[in-house]
Design an enzyme around this catalytic site. Sequence first.
Site, short mmCIF file in Angstrom:
data_model
loop_
_atom_site.label_atom_id
_atom_site.label_comp_id
_atom_site.label_asym_id
_atom_site.label_seq_id
_atom_site.Cartn_x
_atom_site.Cartn_y
_atom_site.Cartn_z
N LYS A 1 0.87 -1.19 0.00
CA LYS A 1 0.00 0.00 0.00
C LYS A 1 0.90 1.23 0.00
O LYS A 1 2.02 1.17 0.50
CB LYS A 1 -0.88 0.02 1.26
N GLY B 1 -25.93 2.66 2.18
CA GLY B 1 -25.11 3.29 1.15
C GLY B 1 -25.68 2.96 -0.21
O GLY B 1 -26.33 1.92 -0.39
N GLY C 1 -23.69 3.69 -3.30
CA GLY C 1 -22.60 4.05 -4.21
C GLY C 1 -22.17 2.84 -5.00
O GLY C 1 -22.95 1.91 -5.22
N ASN C 2 -20.90 2.82 -5.40
CA ASN C 2 -20.40 1.75 -6.27
C ASN C 2 -20.60 0.37 -5.64
O ASN C 2 -21.21 -0.52 -6.25
CB ASN C 2 -18.92 1.99 -6.58
N ALA C 3 -20.10 0.18 -4.43
CA ALA C 3 -20.14 -1.16 -3.82
C ALA C 3 -21.58 -1.63 -3.60
O ALA C 3 -21.95 -2.76 -3.96
CB ALA C 3 -19.37 -1.15 -2.50
#
Length: 424
Positions: free
Chosen positions: A111, A226, A228-230
């Site tokens: 990372k 949520g 969003g994308n996920a």
Amino acid sequence: MVKLDPFANATKQVNDACDVLGIKDKGLREYLATPNKVLRVKIPVKMDNGQIRMFTGFRSQHNNDRGPYKGGIRYFNPEGGVEYMEREVMALSSWMTWKCAIVDIPLGGGKGGIYVNPKTEKLSDAELERLTRGFTYKIFEIIGPGKDIPAPDVYTTGREMTQIMDTFSKLNGNIYSPAVITGKPLSMGGSLARDVATGLGVSYCVREAAKALKLNLKGAKVVLQGFGNASTFTGEYLEKMGAKVIAVSDSKGSILIPNGAKVSKLIEFKAKTKSVVGFPGSKKISTEELLTTKCDILVPGALENQIDAKIAKNLKCKIIAEAANGPTLPEADPIIYQKKILVIPDILANSGGVCISYLEWVQNNMGYYWTFDEVAKKMEGNITKGFKDAYALANKHKIDMRRATMALAVGRVVEAFNQKGIWP
Ligand code: NAD
């Protein structure tokens, strides 16, 4: 002053897994917890106004016993400052090692990032490009298709990945090197299915969990935190498997839709009004009500630290699929386990992204590209096996799925380490 130390948290998780596996050797425990290398670099950038600004960047290479280091590069400025960010990337690199091991892809954990917030600091595109290329120059020696393969993360996109690939290729004697980085746009050697990867992976995990619990997904009720994308793609793919979304939330609030709603209709509504709140036939509810709605599958897919002990006591679901990173507090885990709710922990549930990153790297190395279905099918194999292996280990040791997934991952790295031994 660093208040919370994410790396201490990551180290504790490794030690817990070693306890499950009966690993007592202190040196081996330290080896497993500690990154192999943490590089900190200074990056001078000529800003648009002619002045020089110094930035600090990091790359933490945690473990490469199973394959080259893999993990994102973030441009962010956490509250704890530069020192905190170093500890954070070290922790995140450790989690990448375990994530890759759980789904059995031949990669290790890495990372990195730069201490900068391109959004609030309003860096121009040209300044950002000079920063990205300068950072790549500074970490050039330690990255490469067979060494360390970065990817996008917080506030980095396909654009930065393209600039890293181009800089690396030119420094590398002009050898076209798309496999040095993943998350590239399709025209730059990216992979199909990358955009839907996380949600699709979550849905495969839920399907396996439902099979394990003998829960029929036809008509199963889903709650998404949520949108969003996920979470939207998780919702869409679960819907394709026969399930029905009955509650959903976004940053503006949460709604209950007693009769259920098509995810495509919710997306359409949100595109028009900027929120799911107010969707026809829905009722506004609190976050706590959303999380404790009676359902079959709860998908915390937005934020960390959502399910505490109080919420855990009131949960009324059968499966929790952690699409978001870290949505459950450690205090909630034993309560959830006692309630016999099956948790698919974040490092397994949302591993679809890294699976497709791996497949992007494979395609780049081959110079041959697969169709969407081919990529999805290969990811399905890795994720399904990851779930089954973790579930079997949880049952064998009578432990919760979070500890089982970590133990499975740590065990796989130890196996590779033992094959190689120590040299030099
Ligand atoms: P995103 O920005 O696309 O979506 C985030 C959603 O959360 C938005 O709909 C936003 O409205 C909603 N939200 C924000 N505050 C909220 C609140 N207080 N209550 C309810 N909803 C709220 O982000 P994403 O990429 O979908 O990421 C979501 C989570 O999934 C993060 O934890 C991320 O680390 C994790 N994750 C994402 C991916 C990926 O590929 N996208 C991969 C692994 C993990």
